[in-house]
Structures are given as C-alpha cells and as structure tokens.
Design an enzyme around this catalytic site. Structure first.
Site, short mmCIF file in Angstrom:
data_model
loop_
_atom_site.label_atom_id
_atom_site.label_comp_id
_atom_site.label_asym_id
_atom_site.label_seq_id
_atom_site.Cartn_x
_atom_site.Cartn_y
_atom_site.Cartn_z
N PRO A 11 0.79 -1.23 0.00
CA PRO A 11 0.00 0.00 0.00
C PRO A 11 0.83 1.28 0.00
O PRO A 11 1.87 1.36 0.64
CB PRO A 11 -0.82 -0.11 1.29
CG PRO A 11 -0.12 -1.11 2.12
CD PRO A 11 0.54 -2.07 1.17
N ASN A 12 0.31 2.23 -0.74
CA ASN A 12 0.83 3.60 -0.85
C ASN A 12 2.12 3.70 -1.65
O ASN A 12 2.59 4.81 -1.91
CB ASN A 12 1.02 4.23 0.54
CG ASN A 12 -0.29 4.33 1.30
OD1 ASN A 12 -1.25 4.88 0.77
ND2 ASN A 12 -0.36 3.75 2.49
N ARG A 19 4.89 11.02 -2.50
CA ARG A 19 4.67 10.62 -1.10
C ARG A 19 5.93 10.88 -0.27
O ARG A 19 6.98 10.27 -0.53
CB ARG A 19 4.35 9.13 -1.06
CG ARG A 19 4.20 8.57 0.32
CD ARG A 19 4.20 7.05 0.31
NE ARG A 19 4.03 6.54 1.65
CZ ARG A 19 4.25 5.29 2.03
NH1 ARG A 19 4.65 4.41 1.13
NH2 ARG A 19 4.08 4.93 3.27
N TYR A 24 11.12 8.92 1.05
CA TYR A 24 11.10 7.89 0.02
C TYR A 24 11.75 8.29 -1.30
O TYR A 24 11.86 7.47 -2.21
CB TYR A 24 9.65 7.44 -0.23
CG TYR A 24 9.02 6.81 0.98
CD1 TYR A 24 9.51 5.61 1.50
CD2 TYR A 24 7.94 7.40 1.65
CE1 TYR A 24 8.95 5.04 2.63
CE2 TYR A 24 7.37 6.83 2.77
CZ TYR A 24 7.88 5.64 3.25
OH TYR A 24 7.34 5.06 4.37
N ASN A 75 8.16 -5.57 -1.03
CA ASN A 75 8.08 -4.42 -0.15
C ASN A 75 6.61 -4.31 0.23
O ASN A 75 5.80 -3.79 -0.55
CB ASN A 75 8.55 -3.14 -0.84
CG ASN A 75 8.51 -1.93 0.11
OD1 ASN A 75 7.95 -2.03 1.21
ND2 ASN A 75 9.05 -0.81 -0.33
N ALA A 78 3.19 -0.79 4.71
CA ALA A 78 2.72 -0.84 6.10
C ALA A 78 2.28 -2.24 6.53
O ALA A 78 2.32 -2.57 7.72
CB ALA A 78 1.59 0.16 6.30
N HIS A 81 4.30 -4.53 8.90
CA HIS A 81 4.27 -4.44 10.36
C HIS A 81 2.97 -5.00 10.97
O HIS A 81 2.81 -4.96 12.18
CB HIS A 81 4.44 -2.97 10.78
CG HIS A 81 5.48 -2.26 9.98
ND1 HIS A 81 6.81 -2.64 10.01
CD2 HIS A 81 5.43 -1.22 9.10
CE1 HIS A 81 7.50 -1.85 9.18
NE2 HIS A 81 6.68 -1.00 8.62
N ASP A 88 1.93 -15.71 6.12
CA ASP A 88 1.49 -17.10 5.90
C ASP A 88 1.50 -17.46 4.41
O ASP A 88 1.85 -18.59 4.05
CB ASP A 88 0.09 -17.31 6.48
CG ASP A 88 0.11 -17.46 8.00
OD1 ASP A 88 1.21 -17.59 8.58
OD2 ASP A 88 -0.97 -17.46 8.60
N HIS A 101 12.86 -2.58 1.84
CA HIS A 101 12.25 -1.31 2.24
C HIS A 101 13.12 -0.18 1.73
O HIS A 101 14.35 -0.23 1.87
CB HIS A 101 12.10 -1.21 3.76
CG HIS A 101 11.29 -2.32 4.31
ND1 HIS A 101 9.91 -2.36 4.20
CD2 HIS A 101 11.64 -3.47 4.93
CE1 HIS A 101 9.47 -3.48 4.73
NE2 HIS A 101 10.50 -4.17 5.18
N SER A 103 13.18 2.90 2.92
CA SER A 103 13.70 3.64 4.07
C SER A 103 14.34 2.67 5.07
O SER A 103 14.09 1.46 5.02
CB SER A 103 12.57 4.41 4.75
OG SER A 103 11.60 3.52 5.28
N ARG A 108 13.20 4.73 12.17
CA ARG A 108 11.90 5.39 12.15
C ARG A 108 11.07 4.99 13.36
O ARG A 108 11.60 4.51 14.34
CB ARG A 108 11.21 5.07 10.81
CG ARG A 108 12.05 5.54 9.61
CD ARG A 108 11.36 5.32 8.30
NE ARG A 108 10.11 6.07 8.22
CZ ARG A 108 9.14 5.81 7.34
NH1 ARG A 108 9.27 4.82 6.48
NH2 ARG A 108 8.03 6.53 7.34
N ARG A 112 7.55 0.49 13.32
CA ARG A 112 8.10 0.01 12.04
C ARG A 112 9.29 -0.93 12.26
O ARG A 112 9.84 -1.48 11.30
CB ARG A 112 8.53 1.18 11.15
CG ARG A 112 7.39 2.08 10.73
CD ARG A 112 7.87 3.19 9.80
NE ARG A 112 6.95 4.30 9.82
CZ ARG A 112 5.85 4.39 9.05
NH1 ARG A 112 5.55 3.44 8.20
NH2 ARG A 112 5.05 5.44 9.15
#
Ligand code: DQA
Length: 151
Positions: A11-12, A19, A24, A75, A78, A81, A88, A101, A103, A108, A112
């Site tokens: 996501p994102n 962003r 990033y 990657n 979010a 985490h 699974d 990742h 970053s 951070r 995270r």
C-alpha cells in the site's frame, strides 16, 4: 531459461514520487519498475512487477505466482508491520523471499521496527532506496542454480 521474479509492492507505494519525498525519494514506482526490468534482464531474469493497496489481493498474487515464479521480492509497505496473512502466504509458497524497504525502518517509528515478513525472508534490505530492489535481484541471481539456497 530465464527465471521469473515476482516483485510485489504494498500500500501507498503507488504514490512514490509525491509521497513524503524526504523519506522515500523522488523516483516513481514506474521508475523503479523500469530499473528492475533492465537490471533483471542483464542478470538473465524476468520480472513480474505488481502493486496493490489491498492485503487480500497481495495474498492472492503470492498464491497465484507461487506456482510460476522462482523468487519473490516484496516491499509490503505498512502491511510489513501488521500482516500475518501475507507472512502465511509467503511461507505457504515456500519460495526464496527478499524483503525490501526503501527507508531504514529501524531509524523510524518504533512500530516500524518489527516485520512479520522477515520470518519468511531469506534476506532483508532496507535504507538504500530503490537500489535495494536491484540488490535483491542480485541476490536472487546469485542463488540460482544453487537450489535457491536459503543461506
Ligand atoms: C516502507 C516502510 C514502511 O514502514 C512503510 O509503511 C511503507 C514503506 C519502505 O519502503 O520504506 O509504506 O516499506
């Protein structure tokens, strides 16, 4: 025969470029996709580059390509985490997994610092921006022909 590698983004990550560029960087996800395709080609690999904002869809993608790919670079954004379901799915397909990742997640927020994905990962690369994806491809290529060894 060239091996296919799933590169799955969570996501994102579709918003890269605009962003939080201080975290990033300025590259877009399309830039990263292009760099991965070029680098993979030089290594004798092909890539299946995906992005989803949806946890269930990411599980479906992992299950589907689990039958046709030799390795997964992920990657999970979010969901790294939070997602036992993605962990699974990765464990179920049993392929070599490189966790990436952009970053350095350890510099951070504390939430995270823990990754569910890492339990399924052969290697983890973070903090190197888009170069991390290319290094992950190097790692996949280096393990080819060696029974996709885990260490
Ligand atoms: C990220 C780090 C995650 O904590 C965050 O939620 C992301 C991107 C990274 O690439 O640095 O979406 O996975």
């Amino acid at each position: 025969m060239s091996a296919s590698v799933l590169i799955l983004n969570g996501p994102n990550l579709n918003l890269l470029g605009t962003r939080e560029p201080d975290i990033y960087g300025a590259e877009t996800l399309a830039d990263i996709e292009g760099a991965c395709a070029a680098h993979a080609g030089a290594l004798g690999l092909t890539t299946d580059f995906r992005q989803s904002n949806n946890e269930g869809e990411m599980v479906e993608i992992i299950q589907a390509v689990g039958k046709s790919c030799e390795a997964i670079i992920i990657n999970a954004g979010a969901y790294t985490h939070t997602s036992v379901a993605i962990l699974d799915a990765l464990l179920a397909v049993g392929l070599p997994v490189m966790e990436v990742h952009l970053s350095n997640i350890y510099q951070r927020d504390e939430f995270r610092h823990h990754s569910y994905i890492s339990k399924a990962a052969t290697g983890v690369i973070c903090g190197l921006g888009s170069q991390g994806y290319l290094l992950a491809l190097d790692a996949v290529a280096a393990r080819r022909g060696d029974d996709n060894k885990k260490v």
